[in-house]
Design a protein around this motif. Structure first.
Motif, PDB file in Angstrom:
ATOM      1  N   ASN A 292      -3.400   0.420   5.912  1.00 53.60           N
ATOM      2  CA  ASN A 292      -4.334   0.050   4.602  1.00 53.60           C
ATOM      3  C   ASN A 292      -4.145  -1.361   4.541  1.00 53.60           C
ATOM      4  OD1 ASN A 292      -5.333   2.528   4.158  1.00 53.60           O
ATOM      5  ND2 ASN A 292      -3.553   3.295   3.007  1.00 53.60           N
ATOM      6  N   THR A 293      -5.122  -2.023   3.993  1.00 54.67           N
ATOM      7  CA  THR A 293      -4.680  -3.397   3.630  1.00 54.67           C
ATOM      8  C   THR A 293      -3.599  -3.667   2.375  1.00 54.67           C
ATOM      9  OG1 THR A 293      -6.444  -3.397   1.670  1.00 54.67           O
ATOM     10  CG2 THR A 293      -7.193  -3.846   3.713  1.00 54.67           C
ATOM     11  N   GLN A 294      -3.065  -4.860   2.706  1.00 53.85           N
ATOM     12  CA  GLN A 294      -1.867  -5.276   1.811  1.00 53.85           C
ATOM     13  C   GLN A 294      -2.133  -6.743   1.301  1.00 53.85           C
ATOM     14  OE1 GLN A 294       1.952  -4.230   3.904  1.00 53.85           O
ATOM     15  NE2 GLN A 294       0.824  -3.736   5.518  1.00 53.85           N
ATOM     16  N   ILE A 295      -3.211  -6.921   0.796  1.00 51.99           N
ATOM     17  CA  ILE A 295      -3.751  -8.109   0.217  1.00 51.99           C
ATOM     18  C   ILE A 295      -2.960  -8.739  -0.906  1.00 51.99           C
ATOM     19  CG2 ILE A 295      -5.678  -9.410  -0.818  1.00 51.99           C
ATOM     20  CD1 ILE A 295      -7.456  -7.696   0.673  1.00 51.99           C
ATOM     21  N   GLY A 296      -2.520  -7.600  -1.691  1.00 55.13           N
ATOM     22  CA  GLY A 296      -1.463  -7.939  -2.840  1.00 55.13           C
ATOM     23  C   GLY A 296      -0.121  -8.566  -2.319  1.00 55.13           C
ATOM     24  N   LYS A 297       0.423  -7.925  -1.309  1.00 47.00           N
ATOM     25  CA  LYS A 297       1.266  -8.678  -0.767  1.00 47.00           C
ATOM     26  C   LYS A 297       1.263 -10.199  -0.206  1.00 47.00           C
ATOM     27  CE  LYS A 297       3.694  -4.464   0.841  1.00 47.00           C
ATOM     28  NZ  LYS A 297       4.343  -3.724   2.230  1.00 47.00           N
TER      29      LYS A 297
END
Length: 227
Positions: A104-109
């Motif tokens: 999954n994406t981890q844009i928040g990180k």
């Protein structure tokens, strides 16, 4: 594929926004954070994307004062950042070794990392390249807005035509006072030139940008000199 005119319009808008970036002081290095989504959904066009993104660093003169950091995510929770380096060629080589992995994406990180690094020392721009969002858009918007308040703009490139992703990416750019453009394989040279223009400007302002002969670079220079 996106119409050529649409891509040109988005590139022009992106160039205009980049031209409004504050230039680093003469006695401090420019700093550019380059973030990539390396999840499996990007695999079909990964080689082309890597070529364009790595080519960005070819525009940085060897005597430039631009520090670059690479951060990418993929797989099951893997999110890694390189050191801040002046050796752009080494970063380009590193990028060429990254392979996509499902996850999954981890844009928040990525946004949290940008915030924390900016607090330590100013970052002049964040470039993000991706094609999907599998996180809370509202939560990501809050993080993007925080970057905007800190004076750290996001320049977001979208690969593909997912309308939900586009709406979110545009909002991230707006909230951070950055810009959005579509990363479209139908116009790779335009986007490659734009990436190089961004790198040249971030590394040395007008002087380095004038070394670029592309239309994107000329448009960027016009915007800067018109301020």
């Amino acid at each position: 594929m996106a119409p050529q005119g649409e891509v040109r319009d988005e590139v022009a808008a992106f160039v205009k926004k980049v031209g409004q970036l504050a230039r680093p002081n003469a006695d401090e290095d420019g700093r550019l954070l380059f973030a990539m989504d390396a999840t499996m959904s990007r695999q079909p066009t990964w080689d082309m994307a890597m070529s364009l993104q790595a080519g960005m660093f070819q525009a940085i003169p060897k005597d430039s004062a631009l520090q670059v950091q690479l951060i990418y995510f993929r797989g099951l929770g893997e999110c890694r950042a390189s050191k801040w380096v002046l050796d752009a060629a080494a970063l380009a080589r590193l990028m060429s070794t990254i392979a996509c992995q499902g996850g999954n994406t981890q844009i928040g990180k990525v946004l949290a990392h940008a915030r924390d690094e900016h607090r330590k020392r100013r970052i002049h721009a964040v470039v993000y390249v991706g094609d999907a969002i599998e996180e809370s858009v509202d939560a990501l918007c809050a993080k993007a807005g925080e970057l905007g308040l800190m004076g750290l703009p996001l320049f977001v490139f979208q690969e593909g035509r997912d309308s939900r992703v586009e709406a979110a990416f545009r909002e991230f750019a707006r909230l951070s006072k950055g810009a959005y453009a579509r990363f479209d394989s139908s116009a790779p040279q335009q986007l490659a030139d734009l990436l190089k223009a961004v790198a040249a400007y971030a590394s040395g302002g007008r002087a380095h940008l004038k070394l670029q002969s592309s239309g994107a670079a000329r448009a960027l220079l016009t915007q800067i000199e018109g301020r």
